[in-house]
Write a protein that holds these residues in place. Structure first.
Motif, PDB file in Angstrom:
ATOM      1  N   SER A 135       0.951  -1.367  -0.145  1.00 17.06           N
ATOM      2  CA  SER A 135       0.059   0.077  -0.053  1.00 17.06           C
ATOM      3  C   SER A 135       0.744   1.255   0.023  1.00 17.06           C
ATOM      4  N   VAL A 193      -2.244  11.194  -5.804  1.00 13.33           N
ATOM      5  CA  VAL A 193      -3.196  10.495  -5.059  1.00 13.33           C
ATOM      6  C   VAL A 193      -3.902   9.359  -6.487  1.00 13.33           C
ATOM      7  N   VAL A 203      -3.533   5.430  -6.185  1.00 17.17           N
ATOM      8  CA  VAL A 203      -4.572   4.497  -5.834  1.00 17.17           C
ATOM      9  C   VAL A 203      -4.454   3.449  -6.664  1.00 17.17           C
ATOM     10  N   GLU A 204      -4.369   3.763  -8.044  1.00 19.12           N
ATOM     11  CA  GLU A 204      -4.623   2.699  -9.051  1.00 19.12           C
ATOM     12  C   GLU A 204      -3.306   1.665  -8.966  1.00 19.12           C
ATOM     13  N   SER A 246      -1.681   0.957  -6.102  1.00 23.18           N
ATOM     14  CA  SER A 246      -2.016   0.279  -5.005  1.00 23.18           C
ATOM     15  C   SER A 246      -2.996  -0.823  -5.355  1.00 23.18           C
ATOM     16  N   LYS A 247      -3.743  -0.636  -5.975  1.00 25.33           N
ATOM     17  CA  LYS A 247      -4.841  -1.834  -6.577  1.00 25.33           C
ATOM     18  C   LYS A 247      -4.063  -2.932  -7.361  1.00 25.33           C
ATOM     19  N   PRO A 271      -6.050   0.923  -0.847  1.00 20.74           N
ATOM     20  CA  PRO A 271      -6.074   2.342  -1.178  1.00 20.74           C
ATOM     21  C   PRO A 271      -6.379   3.119  -0.194  1.00 20.74           C
ATOM     22  N   THR A 287      -2.522   3.826   1.177  1.00 16.69           N
ATOM     23  CA  THR A 287      -2.095   4.415   0.146  1.00 16.69           C
ATOM     24  C   THR A 287      -2.335   6.035   0.309  1.00 16.69           C
ATOM     25  N   ILE A 288      -3.713   6.283   0.404  1.00 23.05           N
ATOM     26  CA  ILE A 288      -3.863   7.766   0.473  1.00 23.05           C
ATOM     27  C   ILE A 288      -3.045   8.409   1.690  1.00 23.05           C
TER      28      ILE A 288
END
Length: 235
Positions: free
Chosen positions: A128, A136, A140-141, A143-144, A150, A153-154
């Motif tokens: 993450s 951001v 997020v993408e 992280s997925k 996510p 991650t944020i």
């Protein structure tokens, strides 16, 4: 403080965020503090309101505040304006920019992996935070893609950006690095949009170079993290 009709309104989150941010900006301007972003004051104030004001909850706040999250993408694209105005400088230093972006992406990936592993982070948590230095929407993408969370991650991205916004120019001054192009690359690569926004009151060249560095680091990270991360785990 807030009337009942306002607390239940979808406009509460949006209005509260804008109001607190503008007040934070005015305070920093009055104190003549250029290195701190208003978000550093605005976020704690909003959190305190959500925690202690009766009847005010995150769910009600998020009804309007989600619009601000949606605007992250357009706001990132808006960094193309200073890039356009300083395009000649960016084109002149295309090779050093490319080398700096590639090197910073690799160093960030390797450092996060080994520091996180040495601290005993669980695999999903480590996944993450791999994209902590990327803006951001892209982080997020990523992280997925690597089975991260996510939400974590944020949080990592925001912490990285705020820390960079506060300390970047101080560190650069201590290292006696004054070249605006070098400063822009360093800031855009390590602290994405939040850190780059701190350049607005200092140098338009830093802002332009930081913006293009931030975007290209996002592209480089999207390509390199899924490839290099399994290799690092296998070593």
């Amino acid at each position: 403080m807030f009337p009942e009709i306002l607390i239940n309104s979808p406009l509460l989150g949006l209005g509260l965020t804008v109001l607190v941010y503008v007040l934070a900006e005015l305070i920093l301007k009055q104190l003549k503090i250029k290195v701190l972003p208003p978000i550093l004051i605005a976020c704690p104030v909003i959190i305190i309101c959500l925690m202690y004001y009766p009847g005010l909850s995150y769910a009600k706040y998020a009804q309007g505040a989600n619009f601000i999250s949606f605007m992250l993408g357009p706001a990132t694209i808006a960094l193309a304006v200073p890039l356009y105005r300083n395009w000649d400088i960016v084109r002149k230093y295309a090779l050093p920019l490319s080398a700096g972006i590639l090197l910073s992406t690799l160093v960030s990936l390797v450092c996060v992996f080994y520091v996180g592993s040495s601290l005993g982070l669980q695999e999903q948590t480590l996944n993450s935070v791999m994209a902590k230095s990327v803006t951001v929407p892209i982080a997020v993408e990523i992280s997925k893609m690597v089975n991260g969370l996510p939400a974590i991650t944020i949080g990592a991205v925001i912490m990285s950006g705020v820390l960079g916004a506060v300390t970047n120019h101080i560190i650069l001054r201590l290292l006696r690095i004054k070249n605006d192009v070098a400063c822009g690359v360093a800031i855009g690569a390590c602290s994405h949009g939040i850190g780059t926004s701190a350049c607005a009151g200092i140098s338009s060249v830093q802002l332009a170079v930081g913006g293009v560095t931030m975007g290209l680091c996002g592209v480089a990270s999207t390509i390199l993290i899924p490839i290099l991360y399994p290799i690092l785990k296998a070593l």
